[in-house]
Every structure is written in structure tokens, then in C-alpha cells.
Design a protein around this motif. Structure first.
Motif, PDB file in Angstrom:
ATOM      1  N   GLU A  58       6.982  -4.924   1.187  1.00 28.12           N
ATOM      2  CA  GLU A  58       6.719  -6.240   1.794  1.00 28.12           C
ATOM      3  C   GLU A  58       5.713  -6.136   2.935  1.00 28.12           C
ATOM      4  OE1 GLU A  58      10.525  -7.780   2.936  1.00 28.12           O
ATOM      5  OE2 GLU A  58      11.184  -7.983   0.839  1.00 28.12           O
ATOM      6  N   ARG A  59       5.885  -5.113   3.798  1.00 25.39           N
ATOM      7  CA  ARG A  59       4.972  -4.937   4.935  1.00 25.39           C
ATOM      8  C   ARG A  59       3.544  -4.652   4.462  1.00 25.39           C
ATOM      9  NH1 ARG A  59       8.690  -1.207   6.961  1.00 25.39           N
ATOM     10  NH2 ARG A  59       7.042   0.346   6.943  1.00 25.39           N
ATOM     11  N   LEU A  60       3.412  -3.768   3.470  1.00 27.95           N
ATOM     12  CA  LEU A  60       2.070  -3.437   2.992  1.00 27.95           C
ATOM     13  C   LEU A  60       1.417  -4.621   2.274  1.00 27.95           C
ATOM     14  CD1 LEU A  60       2.533   0.251   1.829  1.00 27.95           C
ATOM     15  CD2 LEU A  60       1.157  -0.589   3.734  1.00 27.95           C
ATOM     16  N   ARG A  61       2.198  -5.358   1.484  1.00 27.06           N
ATOM     17  CA  ARG A  61       1.622  -6.541   0.816  1.00 27.06           C
ATOM     18  C   ARG A  61       1.174  -7.578   1.842  1.00 27.06           C
ATOM     19  NH1 ARG A  61       6.135  -6.026  -2.675  1.00 27.06           N
ATOM     20  NH2 ARG A  61       5.517  -4.917  -4.538  1.00 27.06           N
ATOM     21  N   ALA A  62       1.976  -7.765   2.899  1.00 25.37           N
ATOM     22  CA  ALA A  62       1.622  -8.733   3.939  1.00 25.37           C
ATOM     23  C   ALA A  62       0.354  -8.297   4.677  1.00 25.37           C
ATOM     24  CB  ALA A  62       2.780  -8.895   4.923  1.00 25.37           C
ATOM     25  N   GLU A  63       0.238  -6.999   4.928  1.00 23.84           N
ATOM     26  CA  GLU A  63      -0.924  -6.508   5.653  1.00 23.84           C
ATOM     27  C   GLU A  63      -2.176  -6.490   4.787  1.00 23.84           C
ATOM     28  OE1 GLU A  63      -2.372  -2.464   7.938  1.00 23.84           O
ATOM     29  OE2 GLU A  63      -0.242  -2.970   7.921  1.00 23.84           O
ATOM     30  N   LEU A  64      -2.046  -6.057   3.550  1.00 22.84           N
ATOM     31  CA  LEU A  64      -3.225  -5.917   2.680  1.00 22.84           C
ATOM     32  C   LEU A  64      -3.604  -7.225   1.977  1.00 22.84           C
ATOM     33  CD1 LEU A  64      -2.346  -2.419   1.216  1.00 22.84           C
ATOM     34  CD2 LEU A  64      -4.065  -2.956   2.955  1.00 22.84           C
ATOM     35  N   GLN A  65      -2.668  -8.131   1.811  1.00 25.79           N
ATOM     36  CA  GLN A  65      -2.902  -9.449   1.214  1.00 25.79           C
ATOM     37  C   GLN A  65      -3.773  -9.379  -0.043  1.00 25.79           C
ATOM     38  OE1 GLN A  65      -4.303 -12.173   4.209  1.00 25.79           O
ATOM     39  NE2 GLN A  65      -2.671 -11.622   5.621  1.00 25.79           N
ATOM     40  N   PRO A  66      -3.245  -8.785  -1.101  1.00 25.49           N
ATOM     41  CA  PRO A  66      -4.045  -8.655  -2.323  1.00 25.49           C
ATOM     42  C   PRO A  66      -4.374 -10.009  -2.945  1.00 25.49           C
ATOM     43  CG  PRO A  66      -1.763  -8.089  -2.755  1.00 25.49           C
ATOM     44  CD  PRO A  66      -1.885  -8.280  -1.277  1.00 25.49           C
ATOM     45  N   VAL A  67      -5.588 -10.095  -3.474  1.00 27.69           N
ATOM     46  CA  VAL A  67      -6.038 -11.297  -4.174  1.00 27.69           C
ATOM     47  C   VAL A  67      -6.413 -10.858  -5.591  1.00 27.69           C
ATOM     48  CG1 VAL A  67      -7.787 -13.106  -4.288  1.00 27.69           C
ATOM     49  CG2 VAL A  67      -6.924 -12.339  -2.061  1.00 27.69           C
ATOM     50  N   GLY A  68      -5.747 -11.421  -6.562  1.00 26.26           N
ATOM     51  CA  GLY A  68      -6.061 -11.095  -7.946  1.00 26.26           C
ATOM     52  C   GLY A  68      -5.274  -9.908  -8.470  1.00 26.26           C
ATOM     53  N   GLU A  69      -5.371  -9.725  -9.776  1.00 25.08           N
ATOM     54  CA  GLU A  69      -4.618  -8.686 -10.469  1.00 25.08           C
ATOM     55  C   GLU A  69      -5.014  -7.276 -10.031  1.00 25.08           C
ATOM     56  OE1 GLU A  69      -1.714  -7.220 -13.025  1.00 25.08           O
ATOM     57  OE2 GLU A  69      -2.079  -9.272 -12.370  1.00 25.08           O
ATOM     58  N   MET A  70      -6.297  -7.005  -9.923  1.00 26.28           N
ATOM     59  CA  MET A  70      -6.752  -5.665  -9.570  1.00 26.28           C
ATOM     60  C   MET A  70      -6.273  -5.259  -8.184  1.00 26.28           C
ATOM     61  SD  MET A  70      -8.166  -2.876 -10.337  1.00 26.28           S
ATOM     62  CE  MET A  70      -9.005  -3.185 -11.848  1.00 26.28           C
ATOM     63  N   GLU A  71      -6.413  -6.124  -7.221  1.00 24.73           N
ATOM     64  CA  GLU A  71      -5.956  -5.801  -5.870  1.00 24.73           C
ATOM     65  C   GLU A  71      -4.439  -5.629  -5.831  1.00 24.73           C
ATOM     66  OE1 GLU A  71      -7.486  -8.411  -2.861  1.00 24.73           O
ATOM     67  OE2 GLU A  71      -9.568  -7.956  -3.371  1.00 24.73           O
ATOM     68  N   SER A  72      -3.713  -6.430  -6.591  1.00 25.14           N
ATOM     69  CA  SER A  72      -2.254  -6.285  -6.656  1.00 25.14           C
ATOM     70  C   SER A  72      -1.866  -4.934  -7.242  1.00 25.14           C
ATOM     71  CB  SER A  72      -1.632  -7.407  -7.487  1.00 25.14           C
ATOM     72  OG  SER A  72      -1.809  -8.652  -6.856  1.00 25.14           O
ATOM     73  N   LEU A  73      -2.571  -4.521  -8.289  1.00 26.03           N
ATOM     74  CA  LEU A  73      -2.302  -3.209  -8.883  1.00 26.03           C
ATOM     75  C   LEU A  73      -2.589  -2.085  -7.893  1.00 26.03           C
ATOM     76  CD1 LEU A  73      -3.798  -3.737 -12.450  1.00 26.03           C
ATOM     77  CD2 LEU A  73      -1.384  -3.469 -11.859  1.00 26.03           C
ATOM     78  N   LEU A  74      -3.687  -2.225  -7.148  1.00 24.43           N
ATOM     79  CA  LEU A  74      -4.037  -1.203  -6.161  1.00 24.43           C
ATOM     80  C   LEU A  74      -3.017  -1.135  -5.026  1.00 24.43           C
ATOM     81  CD1 LEU A  74      -7.897  -1.711  -6.035  1.00 24.43           C
ATOM     82  CD2 LEU A  74      -6.653   0.223  -7.022  1.00 24.43           C
ATOM     83  N   VAL A  75      -2.521  -2.288  -4.598  1.00 25.00           N
ATOM     84  CA  VAL A  75      -1.500  -2.299  -3.550  1.00 25.00           C
ATOM     85  C   VAL A  75      -0.225  -1.623  -4.055  1.00 25.00           C
ATOM     86  CG1 VAL A  75       0.017  -3.792  -2.175  1.00 25.00           C
ATOM     87  CG2 VAL A  75      -2.431  -4.263  -2.278  1.00 25.00           C
ATOM     88  N   GLU A  76       0.145  -1.855  -5.309  1.00 26.75           N
ATOM     89  CA  GLU A  76       1.316  -1.185  -5.879  1.00 26.75           C
ATOM     90  C   GLU A  76       1.132   0.325  -5.871  1.00 26.75           C
ATOM     91  OE1 GLU A  76       4.321  -2.443  -6.659  1.00 26.75           O
ATOM     92  OE2 GLU A  76       3.484  -4.306  -5.864  1.00 26.75           O
ATOM     93  N   ARG A  77      -0.059   0.780  -6.206  1.00 25.22           N
ATOM     94  CA  ARG A  77      -0.338   2.231  -6.185  1.00 25.22           C
ATOM     95  C   ARG A  77      -0.256   2.776  -4.762  1.00 25.22           C
ATOM     96  NH1 ARG A  77      -4.059   4.475 -10.517  1.00 25.22           N
ATOM     97  NH2 ARG A  77      -3.364   6.346  -9.442  1.00 25.22           N
ATOM     98  N   ILE A  78      -0.718   2.005  -3.798  1.00 26.45           N
ATOM     99  CA  ILE A  78      -0.642   2.420  -2.393  1.00 26.45           C
ATOM    100  C   ILE A  78       0.815   2.537  -1.965  1.00 26.45           C
ATOM    101  CG2 ILE A  78      -1.079   1.680  -0.012  1.00 26.45           C
ATOM    102  CD1 ILE A  78      -3.746   0.474  -1.112  1.00 26.45           C
ATOM    103  N   ILE A  79       1.626   1.548  -2.322  1.00 24.33           N
ATOM    104  CA  ILE A  79       3.055   1.571  -1.981  1.00 24.33           C
ATOM    105  C   ILE A  79       3.708   2.824  -2.563  1.00 24.33           C
ATOM    106  CG2 ILE A  79       5.267   0.413  -2.371  1.00 24.33           C
ATOM    107  CD1 ILE A  79       3.592  -2.268  -2.349  1.00 24.33           C
ATOM    108  N   ASP A  80       3.459   3.072  -3.841  1.00 24.75           N
ATOM    109  CA  ASP A  80       4.024   4.254  -4.498  1.00 24.75           C
ATOM    110  C   ASP A  80       3.585   5.537  -3.802  1.00 24.75           C
ATOM    111  OD1 ASP A  80       5.040   2.421  -6.273  1.00 24.75           O
ATOM    112  OD2 ASP A  80       3.870   3.118  -7.998  1.00 24.75           O
ATOM    113  N   ALA A  81       2.301   5.624  -3.474  1.00 22.81           N
ATOM    114  CA  ALA A  81       1.764   6.838  -2.848  1.00 22.81           C
ATOM    115  C   ALA A  81       2.363   7.063  -1.465  1.00 22.81           C
ATOM    116  CB  ALA A  81       0.240   6.757  -2.768  1.00 22.81           C
ATOM    117  N   VAL A  82       2.475   6.009  -0.683  1.00 21.48           N
ATOM    118  CA  VAL A  82       3.048   6.132   0.662  1.00 21.48           C
ATOM    119  C   VAL A  82       4.504   6.589   0.566  1.00 21.48           C
ATOM    120  CG1 VAL A  82       3.755   4.820   2.709  1.00 21.48           C
ATOM    121  CG2 VAL A  82       1.472   4.501   1.758  1.00 21.48           C
TER     122      VAL A  82
END
Length: 103
Positions: A58-82
Motif C-alpha cells: 500500500e505504501r509503495l503504491r501510494a508513493e509511486l502512483q502507477p498509471v496504466g498496466e505497465m507501471e502497475s506491473l513494475l510496481v508489483e515487481r518492486i514490491i516483490d523485490a523489496v
């Protein structure tokens, strides 16, 4: 080299070893080789805090504010990696503690 008789016996035995059948058994067996979880298909391993992972997401999505499918996928990868890197820090600390105090 295996004899023809040994090969046939191995093939017969292999037919008996079919692995888990139930969904519960399969879920448990998929974690058999898990040592540290860095390459696991599952991000959240047994014993880890699901609420902490959700809060991080939730914190990372709020901070990164992905727009569109590609950015959402990248945020998910960031969450997993962290999450995995935090796990690695705990594994590493455990290794050094063991080496320091158990020798």
C-alpha cells in the motif's frame, strides 16, 4: 552404466512415485526446496507477516502512483523485490549470528 534389468526396475518404481495428489499436498510440496525464498514463486512464505507485506504494498503504491498496466506491473515487481531483499537481510544476519556464536 545401468543394466537393462535395472532400467526396467527404475521405470516400474517411477510409476509408483507420482507425488502429492491433493491441493493441500501439492501446496506443501511446492515449498520442499525452499531454503531462503529469494527465488521462490511465492512472495510470502509460511511464517511471514501477511499484514506487513500488504502495508508495504500500500505504501509503495501510494508513493509511486502507477498509471496504466505497465507501471502497475513494475510496481508489483518492486514490491516483490523489496520484500525479498528484506528477507535476505534477515537470512544474512542469521548466518553471521550462527557463524559467530555456534562455532
Amino acid at each position: 552404466m545401468a543394466s537393462k534389468k535395472q532400467i526396467q526396475a527404475n521405470r516400474r518404481n517411477a510409476l509408483k512415485s507420482t507425488g502429492p495428489k491433493t491441493p493441500e499436498g501439492k501446496a506443501l510440496a511446492c515449498l520442499n526446496a525452499t531454503k531462503h525464498g529469494l527465488l521462490s514463486q511465492e512472495v510470502l512464505l509460511p511464517g511471514e507477516d501477511e499484514d506487513a507485506l500488504k502495508e508495504l504494498a500500500e505504501r509503495l503504491r501510494a508513493e509511486l502512483q502507477p498509471v496504466g498496466e505497465m507501471e502497475s506491473l513494475l510496481v508489483e515487481r518492486i514490491i516483490d523485490a523489496v520484500w525479498r531483499l528484506r528477507r535476505l537481510s534477515r537470512v544474512e544476519a542469521g548466518i553471521y549470528t550462527y557463524e559467530l556464536y555456534e562455532e
